[in-house]
Motif scaffolding. Structure first.
Motif, short mmCIF file in Angstrom:
data_model
loop_
_atom_site.label_atom_id
_atom_site.label_comp_id
_atom_site.label_asym_id
_atom_site.label_seq_id
_atom_site.Cartn_x
_atom_site.Cartn_y
_atom_site.Cartn_z
N THR A 38 0.84 -1.20 0.00
CA THR A 38 0.00 0.00 0.00
C THR A 38 0.87 1.25 0.00
O THR A 38 0.60 2.22 -0.72
CB THR A 38 -0.94 0.01 1.23
OG1 THR A 38 -1.75 -1.17 1.20
CG2 THR A 38 -1.85 1.23 1.23
N LEU A 42 1.01 4.33 -2.71
CA LEU A 42 0.84 5.73 -2.31
C LEU A 42 2.07 6.56 -2.71
O LEU A 42 1.93 7.72 -3.13
CB LEU A 42 0.58 5.83 -0.81
CG LEU A 42 -0.78 5.31 -0.33
CD1 LEU A 42 -0.81 5.24 1.20
CD2 LEU A 42 -1.92 6.17 -0.83
N LYS A 45 1.79 7.37 -6.27
CA LYS A 45 0.76 8.39 -6.50
C LYS A 45 1.24 9.79 -6.13
O LYS A 45 0.95 10.77 -6.82
CB LYS A 45 -0.49 8.04 -5.68
CG LYS A 45 -1.61 9.06 -5.80
CD LYS A 45 -2.84 8.63 -5.02
CE LYS A 45 -3.95 9.67 -5.17
NZ LYS A 45 -5.16 9.25 -4.44
N TYR A 46 1.97 9.89 -5.00
CA TYR A 46 2.36 11.20 -4.48
C TYR A 46 3.81 11.59 -4.78
O TYR A 46 4.33 12.55 -4.23
CB TYR A 46 2.09 11.26 -2.98
CG TYR A 46 0.61 11.18 -2.65
CD1 TYR A 46 -0.25 12.23 -2.97
CD2 TYR A 46 0.07 10.05 -2.03
CE1 TYR A 46 -1.61 12.16 -2.69
CE2 TYR A 46 -1.29 9.97 -1.74
CZ TYR A 46 -2.12 11.02 -2.07
OH TYR A 46 -3.46 10.95 -1.79
N ILE A 133 2.76 8.79 4.60
CA ILE A 133 2.34 7.64 3.80
C ILE A 133 2.33 6.35 4.62
O ILE A 133 1.39 5.56 4.53
CB ILE A 133 3.24 7.51 2.54
CG1 ILE A 133 2.72 8.51 1.50
CG2 ILE A 133 3.27 6.09 1.99
CD1 ILE A 133 3.56 8.64 0.26
N ALA A 137 -0.85 4.15 5.26
CA ALA A 137 -0.84 2.78 4.74
C ALA A 137 -1.15 1.76 5.83
O ALA A 137 -1.84 0.77 5.59
CB ALA A 137 0.53 2.48 4.11
N SER A 156 -9.31 8.19 -2.65
CA SER A 156 -8.48 8.25 -3.85
C SER A 156 -8.37 9.65 -4.46
O SER A 156 -7.44 9.93 -5.20
CB SER A 156 -9.00 7.28 -4.92
OG SER A 156 -10.25 7.73 -5.41
N LEU A 160 -2.33 14.41 -0.20
CA LEU A 160 -1.73 13.61 0.88
C LEU A 160 -2.15 14.14 2.25
O LEU A 160 -2.52 13.36 3.13
CB LEU A 160 -0.21 13.59 0.75
CG LEU A 160 0.55 12.75 1.80
CD1 LEU A 160 0.03 11.32 1.87
CD2 LEU A 160 2.05 12.77 1.50
#
Length: 201
Positions: A38, A42, A45-46, A133, A137, A156, A160
């Motif tokens: 996870t 993340l 994504k970030y 994160i 997570a 989603s 953050l």
């Protein structure tokens, strides 16, 4: 070792994975794998290094099944005091103990990885993005019973900081409903996020 510049990055991660596999019960190891995966997603994504996210995730609970005495002894190596809540429930020190173990036994001196592991239980003010994160997570990995498709969809679309704020608020609400103590660190993190949010408006 500065793990960012080390060719042994994957080797160290594997050593930590194997240590975790041997040191905790099966269900906790499986949780750690899900947190690592996870965290990796993340990070992607970030815009954060996925390998650092995976490493912090796989090792975040490596000390969770230690005795209270060993947890206290290890945690004290970080130079911070043991808080009243941690004295009452030493198991809460497992993140701090894991960060110490990573530094002392695995040669990890990346401050953001160590912060992410140390602070994943309560959160903390001024967390770096990697720490945010790992905090998230740990709480939203797919093995958590409350993590539904709708919940994932809701999360989603968030930045953050928004993601941390929602997960933190949900966690605090749960603790309050159960009559458990909310850690001052969590309250300070929420205050700091709310202030940041107010300044941004």
């Amino acid at each position: 070792m500065d793990i960012n510049n080390s060719p042994d990055y994957d080797v160290v991660t594997e050593k930590i994975r194997l240590y975790t596999l041997a040191a905790v019960k099966k269900s906790r190891y499986e949780h750690s794998l899900r947190v690592a995966e996870t965290a990796q997603e993340l990070c992607r994504k970030y815009g954060i290094d996925e390998k650092r996210g995976y490493l912090a995730g796989i090792g975040h609970d490596m000390c969770k099944d230690m005795s209270d005495e060993l947890l206290v002894s290890l945690a004290l190596h970080d130079g911070q005091r043991i808080t009243p809540l941690e004295k009452k429930k030493p198991a809460l020190l497992h993140g701090r103990a894991a960060a110490v173990k990573m530094a002392e036994d695995f040669g990890i001196h990346d401050g953001e990885i160590l912060q992410a592991v140390a602070d994943h239980t309560f959160g903390a003010e001024n967390m770096c993005d990697l720490a945010k994160i790992i905090y998230v997570a740990d709480k939203i990995e797919p093995g958590r019973g409350y993590v539904t498709k709708d919940y994932e969809e809701r999360l989603s679309k968030l930045s953050l900081d928004e993601l941390v704020k929602i997960v933190l608020t949900d966690g605090i609400s749960y603790l309050e409903k159960k009559g458990y103590t909310v850690a001052p660190e969590s309250e300070r993190l929420l205050e700091s996020l709310e202030k940041k949010d107010a300044h941004a408006r």
